[in-house]
Write a protein that holds these residues in place. Structure first.
Motif: not given
Length: 244
Positions: A64-87
């Motif tokens: 689960y932890v590895l999947w979450q990291r993979q799905v969210l990606g890095s904040e440095g990547d503007p196209d990552s899931g994490l960047s989109r959700q933060l936006a």
């Protein structure tokens, strides 16, 4: 310290009490019945002179932890899931009220005491059935109906028309996580506009729209969201919402 502490207490000649203390970092509310069921099965098997036979879980907490990291990606990547959700959350919570203004009979303490109480009540079967029918007619859930009622109540009590309410989410979006002990819970901010004197059905529609969007962006840890939005902080109140 270890997140799991277990003690077997000898109460009498043939009476024992098993005490299990699990830190919240290792388990959530969903996990406790799973853990209790595992213990019950193991105990029954041992009492019968055998060993518990476990079915292999489809996923582990590490998966689960590895999947979450993979799905969210890095904040440095503007196209990552994490960047989109933060936006999404930056836009959704822009200009959020610092504090939900409610009439109270005393001032907030300078530092929150964390003390509280519980008031229990019963919803009669007839009322429950009517609420379920109302939810279905509005293509909403019972949760959304109750949330709409809460938002309407808070607004009429003086909270204004911009009403943020917090809610915990289980965080188990995959069926393979249902039998897993671990900490998956996250907190979401459900911000509803109660302005314009809407009817209850109109308010329910707004709640439904807000909730579906929030549930679709539920992967950002609440602590990270607070860091990102950096609201005015106070030891007297919870950040982003004070009613959950």
């Amino acid at each position: 310290e270890l997140p799991l502490l277990v003690r077997l207490l000898v109460v009498g000649e043939r009476e024992f009490v098993l005490v299990v203390v699990v830190h919240h970092v290792a388990a959530d509310g969903w996990s406790m019945p799973v853990l209790a069921s595992d213990l019950t099965r193991a105990y029954a098997a041992r009492c019968a002179g055998g060993v518990p036979r476990w079915s292999a879980l489809p996923l582990s907490y590490v998966d689960y932890v590895l999947w979450q990291r993979q799905v969210l990606g890095s904040e440095g990547d503007p196209d990552s899931g994490l960047s989109r959700q933060l936006a999404f959350w930056r836009q959704q919570l822009a200009g959020l009220p610092v504090e939900l203004a409610l009439p109270a009979d005393r001032l907030r303490p300078v530092v929150s005491s964390q003390l509280g109480g519980e008031v229990g009540f019963v919803v009669p079967a007839g009322l429950h059935g009517a609420l379920v029918r109302l939810a279905r007619s509005g293509r909403a859930s019972l949760f959304m109906v109750l949330q709409a009622a809460l938002v309407g109540l808070l607004s009429r009590l003086g909270a204004g028309v911009d009403v943020p309410v917090g809610t915990p989410v289980a965080g188990r979006s995959d069926a393979g996580l249902e039998g897993l002990v671990g900490f998956f819970v996250n907190s979401l901010v459900l911000r509803v506009d109660a302005g314009g004197d809407p009817s209850f059905r109109e308010l329910l529609g707004r709640v439904r729209e807000v909730d579906l969007a929030a549930f679709g962006h539920q992967d950002v840890p609440f602590e990270r969201l607070v860091e990102e939005l950096n609201p005015q902080r106070s030891l007297a109140r919870h950040p982003l919402f004070q009613t959950m």
